[in-house]
Design a protein around this motif. Sequence first.
Motif, PDB file in Angstrom:
ATOM      1  N   HIS A 200       0.858  -1.192   0.000  1.00 34.55           N
ATOM      2  CA  HIS A 200       0.000   0.000   0.000  1.00 34.55           C
ATOM      3  C   HIS A 200       0.890   1.236   0.000  1.00 34.55           C
ATOM      4  O   HIS A 200       1.737   1.400   0.875  1.00 34.55           O
ATOM      5  N   VAL A 201       0.733   2.068  -0.982  1.00 36.49           N
ATOM      6  CA  VAL A 201       1.487   3.310  -1.080  1.00 36.49           C
ATOM      7  C   VAL A 201       0.595   4.447  -0.614  1.00 36.49           C
ATOM      8  O   VAL A 201      -0.454   4.699  -1.214  1.00 36.49           O
ATOM      9  N   GLN A 202       1.000   5.103   0.494  1.00 36.74           N
ATOM     10  CA  GLN A 202       0.192   6.203   1.029  1.00 36.74           C
ATOM     11  C   GLN A 202       0.286   7.411   0.106  1.00 36.74           C
ATOM     12  O   GLN A 202       1.356   7.730  -0.415  1.00 36.74           O
ATOM     13  N   SER A 203      -0.829   8.018  -0.128  1.00 42.75           N
ATOM     14  CA  SER A 203      -0.831   9.277  -0.877  1.00 42.75           C
ATOM     15  C   SER A 203      -0.312  10.399  -0.001  1.00 42.75           C
ATOM     16  O   SER A 203      -0.276  10.286   1.228  1.00 42.75           O
ATOM     17  N   ALA A 204       0.102  11.483  -0.628  1.00 39.96           N
ATOM     18  CA  ALA A 204       0.580  12.644   0.122  1.00 39.96           C
ATOM     19  C   ALA A 204      -0.514  13.169   1.032  1.00 39.96           C
ATOM     20  O   ALA A 204      -0.255  13.607   2.158  1.00 39.96           O
ATOM     21  N   ARG A 205      -1.745  13.077   0.554  1.00 37.98           N
ATOM     22  CA  ARG A 205      -2.863  13.584   1.367  1.00 37.98           C
ATOM     23  C   ARG A 205      -3.034  12.767   2.640  1.00 37.98           C
ATOM     24  O   ARG A 205      -3.303  13.302   3.708  1.00 37.98           O
ATOM     25  N   GLU A 206      -2.839  11.407   2.529  1.00 33.96           N
ATOM     26  CA  GLU A 206      -3.008  10.563   3.699  1.00 33.96           C
ATOM     27  C   GLU A 206      -1.929  10.806   4.743  1.00 33.96           C
ATOM     28  O   GLU A 206      -2.115  10.557   5.922  1.00 33.96           O
ATOM     29  N   GLU A 207      -0.737  11.222   4.269  1.00 33.27           N
ATOM     30  CA  GLU A 207       0.352  11.483   5.186  1.00 33.27           C
ATOM     31  C   GLU A 207       0.198  12.831   5.889  1.00 33.27           C
ATOM     32  O   GLU A 207       0.876  13.095   6.872  1.00 33.27           O
ATOM     33  N   MET A 208      -0.658  13.658   5.388  1.00 28.57           N
ATOM     34  CA  MET A 208      -0.812  14.996   5.957  1.00 28.57           C
ATOM     35  C   MET A 208      -1.620  14.974   7.240  1.00 28.57           C
ATOM     36  O   MET A 208      -2.295  14.000   7.569  1.00 28.57           O
ATOM     37  N   THR A 209      -1.562  16.085   7.933  1.00 34.37           N
ATOM     38  CA  THR A 209      -2.405  16.292   9.095  1.00 34.37           C
ATOM     39  C   THR A 209      -3.868  16.249   8.673  1.00 34.37           C
ATOM     40  O   THR A 209      -4.203  16.659   7.561  1.00 34.37           O
ATOM     41  N   PRO A 210      -4.744  15.758   9.519  1.00 30.86           N
ATOM     42  CA  PRO A 210      -6.167  15.761   9.172  1.00 30.86           C
ATOM     43  C   PRO A 210      -6.676  17.168   8.870  1.00 30.86           C
ATOM     44  O   PRO A 210      -6.051  18.173   9.204  1.00 30.86           O
ATOM     45  N   GLU A 211      -7.842  17.223   8.261  1.00 29.83           N
ATOM     46  CA  GLU A 211      -8.434  18.508   7.888  1.00 29.83           C
ATOM     47  C   GLU A 211      -8.614  19.402   9.116  1.00 29.83           C
ATOM     48  O   GLU A 211      -8.903  18.917  10.212  1.00 29.83           O
ATOM     49  N   PRO A 212      -8.477  20.719   8.925  1.00 33.03           N
ATOM     50  CA  PRO A 212      -8.680  21.635  10.048  1.00 33.03           C
ATOM     51  C   PRO A 212     -10.136  21.642  10.500  1.00 33.03           C
ATOM     52  O   PRO A 212     -11.046  21.354   9.715  1.00 33.03           O
ATOM     53  N   ARG A 213     -10.333  21.968  11.779  1.00 31.23           N
ATOM     54  CA  ARG A 213     -11.684  22.011  12.336  1.00 31.23           C
ATOM     55  C   ARG A 213     -11.823  23.227  13.240  1.00 31.23           C
ATOM     56  O   ARG A 213     -10.949  23.486  14.070  1.00 31.23           O
ATOM     57  N   ILE A 214     -12.916  23.963  13.068  1.00 33.71           N
ATOM     58  CA  ILE A 214     -13.221  25.114  13.927  1.00 33.71           C
ATOM     59  C   ILE A 214     -14.291  24.692  14.918  1.00 33.71           C
ATOM     60  O   ILE A 214     -15.381  24.269  14.545  1.00 33.71           O
ATOM     61  N   ASP A 215     -13.971  24.826  16.210  1.00 36.86           N
ATOM     62  CA  ASP A 215     -14.941  24.520  17.254  1.00 36.86           C
ATOM     63  C   ASP A 215     -15.591  25.777  17.825  1.00 36.86           C
ATOM     64  O   ASP A 215     -16.739  25.740  18.273  1.00 36.86           O
ATOM     65  N   GLU A 216     -14.837  26.892  17.840  1.00 36.96           N
ATOM     66  CA  GLU A 216     -15.340  28.108  18.478  1.00 36.96           C
ATOM     67  C   GLU A 216     -14.665  29.326  17.871  1.00 36.96           C
ATOM     68  O   GLU A 216     -13.490  29.268  17.485  1.00 36.96           O
ATOM     69  N   VAL A 217     -15.414  30.418  17.776  1.00 32.52           N
ATOM     70  CA  VAL A 217     -14.893  31.711  17.327  1.00 32.52           C
ATOM     71  C   VAL A 217     -14.933  32.658  18.522  1.00 32.52           C
ATOM     72  O   VAL A 217     -15.980  32.838  19.135  1.00 32.52           O
ATOM     73  N   GLN A 218     -13.778  33.263  18.865  1.00 28.58           N
ATOM     74  CA  GLN A 218     -13.683  34.136  20.034  1.00 28.58           C
ATOM     75  C   GLN A 218     -13.098  35.490  19.659  1.00 28.58           C
ATOM     76  O   GLN A 218     -11.918  35.558  19.332  1.00 28.58           O
ATOM     77  N   PRO A 219     -13.871  36.573  19.738  1.00 30.64           N
ATOM     78  CA  PRO A 219     -15.328  36.572  19.861  1.00 30.64           C
ATOM     79  C   PRO A 219     -15.958  36.351  18.489  1.00 30.64           C
ATOM     80  O   PRO A 219     -15.267  36.396  17.476  1.00 30.64           O
ATOM     81  N   ALA A 220     -17.244  36.162  18.480  1.00 26.37           N
ATOM     82  CA  ALA A 220     -17.939  35.872  17.225  1.00 26.37           C
ATOM     83  C   ALA A 220     -18.405  37.127  16.513  1.00 26.37           C
ATOM     84  O   ALA A 220     -19.154  37.046  15.542  1.00 26.37           O
ATOM     85  N   ALA A 221     -17.984  38.304  16.998  1.00 27.51           N
ATOM     86  CA  ALA A 221     -18.327  39.581  16.366  1.00 27.51           C
ATOM     87  C   ALA A 221     -17.116  40.494  16.432  1.00 27.51           C
ATOM     88  O   ALA A 221     -16.294  40.392  17.348  1.00 27.51           O
ATOM     89  N   ALA A 222     -17.008  41.396  15.461  1.00 28.59           N
ATOM     90  CA  ALA A 222     -15.819  42.256  15.399  1.00 28.59           C
ATOM     91  C   ALA A 222     -16.087  43.470  14.546  1.00 28.59           C
ATOM     92  O   ALA A 222     -17.016  43.501  13.731  1.00 28.59           O
TER      93      ALA A 222
END
Length: 350
Positions: free
Chosen positions: A5-27
């Motif tokens: 099995h040859v891993q693709s470059a994408r598989e070797e990368m860090t998982p996709e980014p995820r946003i859990d919270e915006v601080q603050p949510a207004a600006a």
Amino acid sequence: MPRTHVQSAREEMTPEPRIDEVQPAAALPLGEVELIGANLGPNPYGPPVVVLGTHPAQVLMSRPGRLAFRIPENAGSGLIEVRTPAGVSNAAPVSIARELSGGLHPVTSPAVSRSGMIYATISGQRGKQTPVSVVRVSPDGRGTPFVTGILNATGLAFSPEGDLFVTSRAEGNVYRIDGAGESTLYAEGMGVATGAAFDSHGNLFVGDRSGTIFKIDPQRKIFVYATLEPSISAYHLAVNTEGTLFVTGPTLSSNDAIWAIDTHGEARVWYRGLGRPQGLALAINGDVYVTASLHGRRGLVCVKPNGDSSIVVAGASLVGIAFSPLGTTVLADNDAVYDLDLEVEGMSVF
């Protein structure tokens, strides 16, 4: 032969980014906002890309669980995404304040009439007269000159009868403004007159930043109501329905207070821990909203009666706040006034 099995470059990368919270949510535009989540960077291929709507944002700091960025100058409310070689994050909403009128010089909170008209100062440098002292701004953003001839107009407040009052920090005077924008002298000898606020009985409180809070009763009798430590710039005042006067006055400390002065003139520290607190306004639930720095970040800070505090709007140059009877929050920085829907109901004293 067994298959390898040859891993693709994408598989070797860090998982996709995820946003859990915006601080603050207004600006405000150019405000600094933080994202809390996972896989937000950095990565071997460079910093992540942050996009608000269609506008790329400047990344200020990037760590796997936290990312700070600056709101693009021309961006409006929309969805924020983080993009890395591993993929695109989920989208999170960010509310951006709408500029109503620029080219002003507010040094404290604007005032809002019962009809929703906004009044802000063009205060100018100390001792220098500006062509216009107070500007009137409609809720749809049309600004027109309203008051002229007041030197260094500073504090603004509406009386129970609906008249606008303006302080002059250069003259130490307080002026009453009629519906046509004409001013008449109401009181003098207020020192460096900055903040202004009325209670439900028609008493006007004026802050002399050198250390005195004056009370002017409806018959124009003047009393020394309370004394506080002097401020390097201005006092900012707000009154609740019980008659308690809340005061801020920035000093050189990064641990300044919101003061509460009872109806007998006794002052106590209501909350401490702010940097350069300025304009403030009261919500119907008792929360105090103040433009200040909290833990090194500047914006609009919400302080609850139990002492909990947080930044709810990011804005590096915020100086003032008022709640509009139309349901929006009106904000002022050194150059402009904005509106934003924070879903907060302001306290109505009269």
